[in-house]
Design a protein around this motif. Sequence first.
Motif, short mmCIF file in Angstrom:
data_model
loop_
_atom_site.label_atom_id
_atom_site.label_comp_id
_atom_site.label_asym_id
_atom_site.label_seq_id
_atom_site.Cartn_x
_atom_site.Cartn_y
_atom_site.Cartn_z
N GLU A 30 -10.29 7.08 3.75
CA GLU A 30 -9.44 5.92 4.01
C GLU A 30 -7.97 6.30 4.18
O GLU A 30 -7.16 5.48 4.61
CB GLU A 30 -9.55 4.91 2.85
CG GLU A 30 -10.94 4.42 2.56
CD GLU A 30 -11.38 3.30 3.49
OE1 GLU A 30 -10.57 2.87 4.36
OE2 GLU A 30 -12.53 2.84 3.35
N TYR A 84 4.60 12.02 1.83
CA TYR A 84 3.42 11.24 1.47
C TYR A 84 3.79 9.83 0.99
O TYR A 84 4.72 9.66 0.21
CB TYR A 84 2.65 11.93 0.34
CG TYR A 84 1.85 13.13 0.80
CD1 TYR A 84 0.47 13.03 0.98
CD2 TYR A 84 2.46 14.35 1.06
CE1 TYR A 84 -0.29 14.12 1.40
CE2 TYR A 84 1.71 15.45 1.48
CZ TYR A 84 0.35 15.33 1.65
OH TYR A 84 -0.39 16.41 2.07
N GLU A 106 2.74 -3.19 4.00
CA GLU A 106 1.48 -2.69 4.56
C GLU A 106 0.62 -2.01 3.50
O GLU A 106 -0.61 -2.18 3.50
CB GLU A 106 1.79 -1.76 5.71
CG GLU A 106 2.45 -2.47 6.89
CD GLU A 106 3.06 -1.55 7.93
OE1 GLU A 106 3.49 -2.05 8.99
OE2 GLU A 106 3.11 -0.32 7.68
N GLU A 120 6.68 -0.54 4.77
CA GLU A 120 5.49 0.11 4.23
C GLU A 120 5.06 -0.53 2.91
O GLU A 120 3.87 -0.52 2.57
CB GLU A 120 5.75 1.61 4.03
CG GLU A 120 4.67 2.45 4.63
CD GLU A 120 4.89 3.94 4.48
OE1 GLU A 120 4.61 4.63 5.47
OE2 GLU A 120 5.32 4.41 3.41
N LYS A 140 -3.07 -2.92 1.79
CA LYS A 140 -4.15 -1.92 1.74
C LYS A 140 -4.62 -1.69 0.31
O LYS A 140 -5.82 -1.46 0.08
CB LYS A 140 -3.67 -0.60 2.37
CG LYS A 140 -4.79 0.43 2.52
CD LYS A 140 -4.34 1.64 3.31
CE LYS A 140 -5.48 2.63 3.49
NZ LYS A 140 -5.10 3.82 4.31
N LYS A 197 -3.07 -6.53 8.80
CA LYS A 197 -4.40 -6.16 9.28
C LYS A 197 -5.44 -7.12 8.72
O LYS A 197 -5.63 -7.19 7.50
CB LYS A 197 -4.73 -4.72 8.89
CG LYS A 197 -3.84 -3.68 9.56
CD LYS A 197 -4.29 -2.27 9.26
CE LYS A 197 -3.44 -1.24 10.01
NZ LYS A 197 -3.88 0.15 9.75
N SER A 250 -4.37 7.71 5.32
CA SER A 250 -3.60 8.04 6.52
C SER A 250 -2.93 9.38 6.33
O SER A 250 -2.64 9.80 5.20
CB SER A 250 -2.54 6.96 6.78
OG SER A 250 -3.14 5.69 6.95
N ALA A 251 -2.68 10.09 7.42
CA ALA A 251 -2.01 11.39 7.34
C ALA A 251 -0.58 11.20 6.85
O ALA A 251 0.06 10.19 7.12
CB ALA A 251 -2.02 12.07 8.70
N GLU A 288 0.72 7.71 0.53
CA GLU A 288 -0.50 7.59 -0.26
C GLU A 288 -0.59 8.88 -1.08
O GLU A 288 -0.87 9.95 -0.54
CB GLU A 288 -1.71 7.40 0.65
CG GLU A 288 -1.68 6.05 1.38
CD GLU A 288 -2.79 5.91 2.43
OE1 GLU A 288 -3.75 5.18 2.16
OE2 GLU A 288 -2.65 6.52 3.50
#
Length: 556
Positions: free
Chosen positions: A448, A488, A337, A334, A341, A374, A450-451, A490
């Motif tokens: 923007e 969490y 990733e 993460e 982001k 991505k 994510s859950a 984010e």
Amino acid sequence: MGDYVIALSGEAGQGLNTIGDMLALSLFRNGYCIFTDKSYHSRIRGGEYVYRIRISDSPLYSMRQEFDLIVSLSKSTTISQLQYFHDGTTLIYDSDSDHVNSKDFDFEVKAMGFPFKSIAKEAGEPRAQNVVALGGILGLFNVKREIPSKLIEETFSGKEEIIKANLEALKRGYDLSLPIEIPRLDAQEHNYYLMNGTEGTGLGAIAAGCKFLAAYPMTPGTGVMTFLASNSEKHGIVVEQAEDEIAAVNMVIGGAFAGVRSLVTTSGGGFALMQEGVSLAAMTETPLVVVDAQRPAPATGLPTRTAQEDLLFVVNAGHGEFPKYVVSPRTPKEAFELTEKAFYIADKYQIPSIILLTESLVDSSATIEAPIHKEEFLQRFITEGNEEYRRYEITENGVSPRAIPGGKATVRVDSDEHDEAGYITEDLEIRRKMVDKRMKKMEGLLGELSAPAKFNLDAPLILVGWGDSWGAIDEFAMSRKDIGYVHYSEVFPIDSSIKEELAGKKLCSIEGNFTGQFATLLRSVTGLQIEHVGRYDGRPISANWIEKTLKKEGMI
């Protein structure tokens, strides 16, 4: 699922980090899943150094506190680790040195002495006592000897006599055939990667197209800086060690203003010095990406220990009101990733993006699946502009067209309040409109997100966490039917709709701080009542610690 915890214990300067890395990598390459962490004092030589490796046949993301096997090269560090022994722990020590033995314990410990120094001396390298121990441990797990042999050859490349002696020391370690029973763990071929948080963050920055880094070294954030420096030629990255953190953040703002994806790394104390720069980026609407690798504070605190103490500081960073994006990765995967982001969000919304790491995450290696890159995160959102260009044009979503100097458009920027064209203004109506414009970005930013990770939300007790405490929370919750969690990565902004799922439930935050900072933040957004238990002794949160603490507090 079985697991086994090995600890290499000694003092800084005894080569434990090198041997620990070799042990971890050898086990991984032989087909085991592993998780590692380190505990060490803030000094170059001497003091406690403990390298722990948790071995399993499936991925794990936290450390179990108790040791099953400890290989100790120092009597003082053995004594300092007694709290992590349990009935049945096996202690291996160098019988050539003064050390503890089974008579020194008031509980059952199987203590075994081996003449590591003598064996290493006979092999031709007295300093290779740790390599002898390495061979003994790897022999226990039936790791093919060619795996660590290759690592030794890579580590000491070009030093043939040292390689020869260390290979002989390794062989003699294997020949010890340590008389220790270990649980059956299945080594098997897999497609996992072994990565720590430093590598995940650095690789994420590279994948995002970062081409400039400025920083002033500060543990534990220095690792990301040195990782990018070591890869700078390969990936065309300019790395500048600035004279201080104030210079570093302003260099990075300058790089981003010129159109280059840029990064500044630090820890909490360094981030404190960057506050005016953070506000400068916000007012000029220049993308800014910052890594803050947290450590226990205040002031210099504990430089080599772990904490989650900077959350509210970072969320409220800079003077004035403006939008920002804050992430705190759960795992090295993460970290990759979310770093990608963070660059994308900073560019798209022209705001500060802050990546909150911890010492535990940057120093811990975990078995992970391949991170997902991505392509859309490479989008730059830069316009060419023309003679009609207005840098701070008021738009429906609050994001103005961004041009960079040197093109067809004239780019006017100022740290004072300004009008749409970038000219300084004292017009209070324009001031109101500019604040509205900047804050309008929050609406798009919320879309923007994510859950959060969720598990067993029908349970009577729901744990709330953030960042790299996830591995411990997940492991603990998976072992019980009466525990669920929401976690969490984010951490700002927060979507308030989670209130509908958690309303009326018993909630308890698990955090690496005293005050329950994320609980405070989530409560401010949702109004939910959240109890809190925190770990603030500098040690990472573990499933064992969660269980003991919740029992002590009468919550389970």
